[in-house]
Design an enzyme around this catalytic site. Structure first.
Site, PDB file in Angstrom:
ATOM      1  N   HIS A  87     -22.808 -24.561   2.697  1.00  0.00           N
ATOM      2  CA  HIS A  87     -22.703 -25.236   3.989  1.00  0.00           C
ATOM      3  C   HIS A  87     -21.335 -25.882   4.158  1.00  0.00           C
ATOM      4  O   HIS A  87     -20.715 -25.799   5.223  1.00  0.00           O
ATOM      5  CB  HIS A  87     -23.796 -26.299   4.112  1.00  0.00           C
ATOM      6  CG  HIS A  87     -25.164 -25.728   4.252  1.00  0.00           C
ATOM      7  ND1 HIS A  87     -26.302 -26.482   4.159  1.00  0.00           N
ATOM      8  CD2 HIS A  87     -25.595 -24.450   4.466  1.00  0.00           C
ATOM      9  CE1 HIS A  87     -27.368 -25.715   4.332  1.00  0.00           C
ATOM     10  NE2 HIS A  87     -26.956 -24.485   4.513  1.00  0.00           N
TER      11      HIS A  87
ATOM     12  N   SER B 126     -26.704 -20.258   7.987  1.00  0.00           N
ATOM     13  CA  SER B 126     -26.390 -21.688   7.984  1.00  0.00           C
ATOM     14  C   SER B 126     -24.903 -21.951   7.837  1.00  0.00           C
ATOM     15  O   SER B 126     -24.328 -22.808   8.518  1.00  0.00           O
ATOM     16  CB  SER B 126     -27.152 -22.397   6.869  1.00  0.00           C
ATOM     17  OG  SER B 126     -28.538 -22.256   7.029  1.00  0.00           O
TER      18      SER B 126
END
Length: 217
Positions: free
Chosen positions: A169, A116
């Site tokens: 992230h 991610s």
């Protein structure tokens, strides 16, 4: 048609390779009953003892099939765009730098896996490209929509799942944006004679830094 197929593959060659590696590694995870997680996951204590490969290998591992499918979908969606705009070398540089940046920003003490952060770095790369060339791009709005869709998908998955580190992230996103700003692409018009056709040059900030070092003092 053959030429078109070759060109289509060349613009996403490394995206396909990363997807294939990621899927094969997940199959290997299942075959070894998760032992690969022990060798490649982001675990703080082994990294502090010198197992620095975990800074990158964790991005190739996934916790479950849903985790794998979401990241493969996202990589397949945004990867070819970055690879086409930046070229294979810069694409890989953004992906690897974003994975490492995501790892360094991860605040969870528990083991972490997943691509991610690296994918968010590719999203940051597209955002930098669009903002840098907003006066030249006809489809800038569509590119921004792609960015929004990838972020939205990950937001939905985050709400449905527990144990996801938002800081990782964000670290990947900022890491991809920073390296893309530094190494480009950064297209500009070259100053040409009035009777000559206009040409583009790709001169990111790193070009000027290295060019200054080469000039004699």
């Amino acid at each position: 048609m053959d030429t078109s197929r070759r060109n289509s593959f060349n613009t996403r060659k490394w995206t396909n390779i990363l997807l294939a590696i990621t899927v094969l590694i997940y199959v290997a995870q299942l075959a070894t009953q998760g032992k690969l997680l022990l060798w490649g996951a982001k675990i703080n204590s082994p990294i502090e003892k010198g197992q620095i490969w975990r800074l990158a290998t964790y991005s190739l591992l996934h916790a479950n099939i849903r985790h794998l499918m979401v990241n493969c979908y996202s990589l397949n969606y945004v990867g070819p765009t970055v690879e086409n705009l930046s070229g294979p070398r810069r694409f890989l540089a953004v992906y690897l730098t974003s994975a490492i940046s995501s790892n360094n920003s991860c605040r969870y003490k528990a083991p972490a896996v997943g691509a991610s952060g690296a994918i968010f770095g590719l999203v940051g790369s597209v955002a930098v490209f669009v903002m840098r060339h907003r006066g030249m791009i006809r489809d800038a709005k569509e590119d921004l929509q792609h960015i929004a869709q990838v972020i939205f998908l990950n937001m939905v998955i985050r709400l449905m799942s527990s144990g996801i580190d938002d800081w990782a992230h964000l670290g990947g996103l900022l890491g991809g944006a920073r390296v893309s700003w530094l190494i480009g692409p950064a297209w500009k018009y070259e100053s040409m004679a009035s009777d000559s056709p206009r040409k583009f040059s790709d001169r990111p900030p790193l070009f000027y830094l290295t060019d200054r070092k080469r000039k004699p003092r």
